[in-house]
Scaffold this active site. Structure first.
Site, PDB file in Angstrom:
ATOM      1  N   LYS A 123       4.634 -11.454   2.949  1.00  0.00           N
ATOM      2  CA  LYS A 123       3.201 -11.676   2.692  1.00  0.00           C
ATOM      3  C   LYS A 123       2.995 -11.781   1.187  1.00  0.00           C
ATOM      4  O   LYS A 123       3.597 -11.030   0.427  1.00  0.00           O
ATOM      5  CB  LYS A 123       2.358 -10.538   3.266  1.00  0.00           C
ATOM      6  N   ASP A 152       5.570  -7.102   2.426  1.00  0.00           N
ATOM      7  CA  ASP A 152       4.746  -7.543   1.293  1.00  0.00           C
ATOM      8  C   ASP A 152       5.603  -7.845   0.081  1.00  0.00           C
ATOM      9  O   ASP A 152       6.513  -7.073  -0.257  1.00  0.00           O
ATOM     10  CB  ASP A 152       3.813  -6.388   0.884  1.00  0.00           C
ATOM     11  N   GLU A 177      -9.380  -9.673   3.689  1.00  0.00           N
ATOM     12  CA  GLU A 177      -9.719  -8.275   3.386  1.00  0.00           C
ATOM     13  C   GLU A 177     -11.118  -8.141   2.808  1.00  0.00           C
ATOM     14  O   GLU A 177     -11.493  -8.839   1.855  1.00  0.00           O
ATOM     15  CB  GLU A 177      -8.683  -7.681   2.406  1.00  0.00           C
ATOM     16  N   SER A 216       0.857  -1.204   0.000  1.00  0.00           N
ATOM     17  CA  SER A 216       0.000   0.000   0.000  1.00  0.00           C
ATOM     18  C   SER A 216       0.892   1.253   0.000  1.00  0.00           C
ATOM     19  O   SER A 216       0.418   2.341  -0.308  1.00  0.00           O
ATOM     20  CB  SER A 216      -0.928   0.005   1.213  1.00  0.00           C
TER      21      SER A 216
HETATM   22  O1  KIV Z   1      -0.447  -3.408   1.536  1.00  0.00           O
HETATM   23  C1  KIV Z   1      -1.041  -3.364   2.622  1.00  0.00           C
HETATM   24  O2  KIV Z   1      -0.944  -2.403   3.390  1.00  0.00           O
HETATM   25  C2  KIV Z   1      -1.869  -4.515   2.973  1.00  0.00           C
HETATM   26  C3  KIV Z   1      -2.808  -4.360   4.118  1.00  0.00           C
HETATM   27  C4  KIV Z   1      -3.885  -3.445   3.733  1.00  0.00           C
HETATM   28  C5  KIV Z   1      -3.296  -5.662   4.620  1.00  0.00           C
HETATM   29  O3  KIV Z   1      -1.800  -5.518   2.339  1.00  0.00           O
END
Ligand code: KIV
Length: 275
Positions: A118, A88, A187, A50
C-alpha cells in the site's frame, strides 16, 4: 492434508472483483498470533505503518522503516493462511522515484511473501502506481487523510469536510484507479464524498472513518480492541481488552509476591494445544 483441503489465499484480483459486492472486511495486524485470529474473519490483513504508533509509541508514522515493515509483514504471513496480506510502504521508501518504489516494493514482496503493498497519495503517486502494477506489484492506494503527510498537513484532521475540498480528493481516487491500483483506502472523509468516490471509481473503496458508503471497511485492530489510549472519534470499540490484560498482570504480580506462583508440577506437561 489433501490438496483439496488446502486453504487458498485471497489475491489482489479477488479483492478487486468484489467491487460493489459483498463488503470487504479488513483489519490491521502486526504479529503472527493476532494475524491467526484475524485471518478467520477478514478478507484483507493490512500490516499498516500505524505499527509505529501502536507498537512502538512514536507520535506519527514518519519514523517507521522498511525493515520494520518487512519484519512484521513476515510475521503476519506466518500467522495467516487465507486473507490477502497487504504491507504498507513506509514514509521515504517510495516517494523519491518510481524506480525507488519498485526496488523497495520488490523487497517487501520477496522477503515477506505478502500479496500486495500500500502507498499513500493520489494524483502525485499515479505514475508510480502504474509503474509498479505493470511490473507485477499489486498496489492498494490510500487517499483522503494520508498520515505520512502529517508534517505538511499539520494534524490528523478529517479531509474534505468542506465541499470545496472534494474535487481534489475525487481527482486523487480517479487517478489511482486509472493507474491500476486494485483498491483504495479512503481515510477520514465525509459520507457524501465517500459515496461519490465509491460510485466514481471502478475499484473497491475501503473506508476508515469514511462512513458505510464504501465497498469495505478497515480499522486498526488495537483501536477497536480498546488497547490504544487515544483513538479517532469514528472508532467503535468492539472490545475493551485493556482492563482484562491489566487484571491478569496484577493477578500474576500478586501471586509472584505472595510466593503462590505455581511451581513446575503445575506447568508441565504443556497445557493447551499447538496452534
Ligand atoms: O497504517 C495503517 O494502519 C493504515 C490504516 C489505518 C488504513 O494505513
Amino acid at each position: 492434508m489433501s490438496a483439496q483441503d488446502e486453504i487458498k489465499r485471497l489475491t489482489a484480483p479477488d479483492i478487486f472483483a468484489r467491487k460493489g459486492g459483498e463488503p470487504i472486511v479488513c483489519l490491521t495486524s502486526y504479529h503472527a498470533h493476532t494475524a491467526r485470529l484475524v485471518d478467520k474473519h477478514c478478507d484483507v490483513i493490512l500490516v499498516g505503518d500505524s505499527l509505529g504508533m501502536v507498537m512502538h509509541g512514536f507520535e506519527t508514522t514518519v519514523p517507521v522503516t522498511l525493515d520494520m515493515m518487512i519484519l512484521q509483514g513476515h510475521a503476519v504471513m506466518r500467522g495467516s493462511k487465507r486473507a490477502l496480506v497487504v504491507v504498507d510502504m513506509p514514509f521515504g521508501s517510495y516517494e523519491a522515484s518510481k524506480e525507488q518504489a519498485f526496488m523497495n516494493a520488490a523487497r517487501v514482496l520477496k522477503e515477506t511473501g505478502c500479496g500486495a503493498i500500500k502507498v499513500e497519495g493520489g494524483t502525485r503517486m499515479a505514475e508510480t502506481i502504474a509503474f509498479l502494477v505493470e511490473r507485477g506489484v499489486p498496489v492498494m492506494a490510500h487517499v483522503g487523510l494520508t498520515p505520512q503527510s502529517i508534517n505538511t498537513i499539520g494534524s490528523f484532521r478529517a479531509q474534505g469536510r468542506e465541499e470545496a475540498g472534494w474535487a481534489r480528493i475525487e481527482a486523487d481516487a480517479l487517478a489511482v484507479a486509472k493507474a491500476g491500483a486494485f483498491s483504495v483506502v479512503i481515510e477520514a472523509v465525509a459520507e457524501p464524498l465517500a459515496r461519490k468516490l465509491t460510485a466514481a471509481v471502478a475499484i473497491p473503496t475501503i473506508g476508515i472513518g469514511a462512513s458505510v458508503a464504501c465497498d469495505g471497511q478497515i480499522l486498526v485492530m488495537e483501536d477497536m480492541l480498546g488497547l490504544t489510549p487515544l483513538v479517532p472519534k469514528f472508532v467503535k470499540r468492539y472490545g475493551d481488552l485493556g482492563p482484562g490484560i491489566e487484571k491478569a498482570v496484577a493477578d500474576y504480580a500478586a501471586e509472584v509476591r505472595a510466593r503462590t506462583f505455581p511451581g513446575p508440577e503445575h506447568v508441565y506437561p504443556m497445557k493447551g494445544k499447538k496452534v
